[in-house]
Design a protein around this motif. Structure first.
Motif, mmCIF file in Angstrom:
data_model
loop_
_atom_site.group_PDB
_atom_site.id
_atom_site.type_symbol
_atom_site.label_atom_id
_atom_site.label_comp_id
_atom_site.label_asym_id
_atom_site.label_seq_id
_atom_site.Cartn_x
_atom_site.Cartn_y
_atom_site.Cartn_z
ATOM 1 N N GLU A 196 0.821 -1.208 0.000
ATOM 2 C CA GLU A 196 0.000 0.000 0.000
ATOM 3 C C GLU A 196 0.858 1.262 0.000
ATOM 4 O O GLU A 196 0.616 2.194 -0.764
ATOM 5 C CB GLU A 196 -0.933 0.004 1.215
ATOM 6 N N GLU A 197 1.886 1.281 0.841
ATOM 7 C CA GLU A 197 2.770 2.440 0.882
ATOM 8 C C GLU A 197 3.544 2.578 -0.430
ATOM 9 O O GLU A 197 3.780 3.691 -0.904
ATOM 10 C CB GLU A 197 3.728 2.353 2.070
ATOM 11 N N ALA A 198 3.908 1.450 -1.040
ATOM 12 C CA ALA A 198 4.604 1.489 -2.330
ATOM 13 C C ALA A 198 3.721 2.154 -3.386
ATOM 14 O O ALA A 198 4.201 2.968 -4.185
ATOM 15 C CB ALA A 198 5.000 0.083 -2.767
ATOM 16 N N ASN A 199 2.435 1.832 -3.376
ATOM 17 C CA ASN A 199 1.510 2.458 -4.325
ATOM 18 C C ASN A 199 1.391 3.965 -4.068
ATOM 19 O O ASN A 199 1.313 4.749 -5.007
ATOM 20 C CB ASN A 199 0.135 1.799 -4.259
ATOM 21 N N GLU A 200 1.396 4.357 -2.811
ATOM 22 C CA GLU A 200 1.341 5.781 -2.472
ATOM 23 C C GLU A 200 2.588 6.517 -2.960
ATOM 24 O O GLU A 200 2.499 7.623 -3.498
ATOM 25 C CB GLU A 200 1.201 5.962 -0.955
ATOM 26 N N VAL A 201 3.750 5.894 -2.787
ATOM 27 C CA VAL A 201 5.000 6.516 -3.231
ATOM 28 C C VAL A 201 5.022 6.618 -4.757
ATOM 29 O O VAL A 201 5.429 7.643 -5.310
ATOM 30 C CB VAL A 201 6.230 5.745 -2.699
ATOM 31 N N MET A 202 4.554 5.571 -5.441
ATOM 32 C CA MET A 202 4.498 5.627 -6.901
ATOM 33 C C MET A 202 3.583 6.758 -7.366
ATOM 34 O O MET A 202 3.920 7.491 -8.292
ATOM 35 C CB MET A 202 4.025 4.298 -7.486
ATOM 36 N N LEU A 203 2.444 6.908 -6.702
ATOM 37 C CA LEU A 203 1.527 7.993 -7.044
ATOM 38 C C LEU A 203 2.191 9.350 -6.834
ATOM 39 O O LEU A 203 2.054 10.259 -7.656
ATOM 40 C CB LEU A 203 0.237 7.889 -6.215
ATOM 41 N N GLU A 204 2.955 9.479 -5.758
ATOM 42 C CA GLU A 204 3.684 10.724 -5.479
ATOM 43 C C GLU A 204 4.683 11.032 -6.600
ATOM 44 O O GLU A 204 4.782 12.163 -7.072
ATOM 45 C CB GLU A 204 4.421 10.604 -4.149
ATOM 46 N N ILE A 205 5.411 10.011 -7.050
ATOM 47 C CA ILE A 205 6.403 10.194 -8.113
ATOM 48 C C ILE A 205 5.724 10.616 -9.410
ATOM 49 O O ILE A 205 6.140 11.573 -10.072
ATOM 50 C CB ILE A 205 7.218 8.903 -8.334
ATOM 51 N N ILE A 206 4.649 9.922 -9.762
ATOM 52 C CA ILE A 206 3.935 10.212 -11.007
ATOM 53 C C ILE A 206 3.323 11.614 -10.962
ATOM 54 O O ILE A 206 3.395 12.364 -11.930
ATOM 55 C CB ILE A 206 2.865 9.138 -11.280
ATOM 56 N N THR A 207 2.753 11.978 -9.826
ATOM 57 C CA THR A 207 2.153 13.307 -9.669
ATOM 58 C C THR A 207 3.205 14.400 -9.805
ATOM 59 O O THR A 207 3.002 15.404 -10.498
ATOM 60 C CB THR A 207 1.445 13.421 -8.299
ATOM 61 N N GLU A 208 4.341 14.204 -9.163
ATOM 62 C CA GLU A 208 5.428 15.188 -9.261
ATOM 63 C C GLU A 208 5.919 15.318 -10.696
ATOM 64 O O GLU A 208 6.156 16.420 -11.192
ATOM 65 C CB GLU A 208 6.575 14.795 -8.339
ATOM 66 N N CYS A 209 6.065 14.186 -11.365
ATOM 67 C CA CYS A 209 6.498 14.188 -12.768
ATOM 68 C C CYS A 209 5.492 14.957 -13.623
ATOM 69 O O CYS A 209 5.885 15.817 -14.428
ATOM 70 C CB CYS A 209 6.633 12.750 -13.267
ATOM 71 N N PHE A 210 4.214 14.688 -13.439
ATOM 72 C CA PHE A 210 3.187 15.367 -14.241
ATOM 73 C C PHE A 210 3.157 16.864 -13.961
ATOM 74 O O PHE A 210 3.024 17.675 -14.870
ATOM 75 C CB PHE A 210 1.806 14.750 -13.984
ATOM 76 N N ARG A 211 3.298 17.232 -12.684
ATOM 77 C CA ARG A 211 3.297 18.641 -12.300
ATOM 78 C C ARG A 211 4.447 19.403 -12.972
ATOM 79 O O ARG A 211 4.281 20.535 -13.411
ATOM 80 C CB ARG A 211 3.420 18.754 -10.779
ATOM 81 N N GLU A 212 5.598 18.771 -13.060
ATOM 82 C CA GLU A 212 6.780 19.458 -13.598
ATOM 83 C C GLU A 212 6.930 19.362 -15.112
ATOM 84 O O GLU A 212 7.569 20.209 -15.719
ATOM 85 C CB GLU A 212 8.047 18.926 -12.919
#
Length: 116
Positions: free
Chosen positions: A74-90
């Motif tokens: 579950e935490e791994a999925n949260e971290v992946m979402l964080e990475i993808i969100t940051e990538c999309f934002r930038e």
């Protein structure tokens, strides 16, 4: 294995980062630790799997680029979402591979200027 210089960590991993990395490099795997890596193919965004998988012959031969660590799936999925969100934002894309490798390259291009 290669490690991303600015490793993404789940909340439960943040306090134990150095200890966990040392254990992984030493071949001692801690239960419930998940690694988040750049995918081995061009279609996927990221891959995640339990660290114990690295004991298998096939995975030992792979050269993974580890970008994140998490405690549990579950935490791994949260971290992946964080990475993808940051990538999309930038970048306005979800091309995480280029995003991460670009940041890694910029970090390596930093030159130290000596003043007299």
């Amino acid at each position: 294995m290669e490690w991303y210089y600015d490793l993404y960590l789940g909340e439960k991993m943040a306090k134990k980062k150095n200890k966990i990395i040392y254990k992984i490099k030493d071949g001692k795997f801690t239960p419930s630790t998940y690694v988040i890596v750049l995918p081995r193919n061009k279609r996927d965004v990221l891959e995640t799997f339990p660290i114990e998988v690295l004991k298998q012959k096939y995975y030992k031969r792979q050269n993974f680029f580890i970008v994140g660590l998490a405690k549990g799936n579950e935490e791994a999925n949260e971290v992946m979402l964080e990475i993808i969100t940051e990538c999309f934002r930038e970048t306005d894309t979800v091309n995480v591979r280029d995003f991460i490798l670009d940041r890694e390259e910029k970090k390596n291009d930093i030159k130290i200027i000596k003043y007299r």
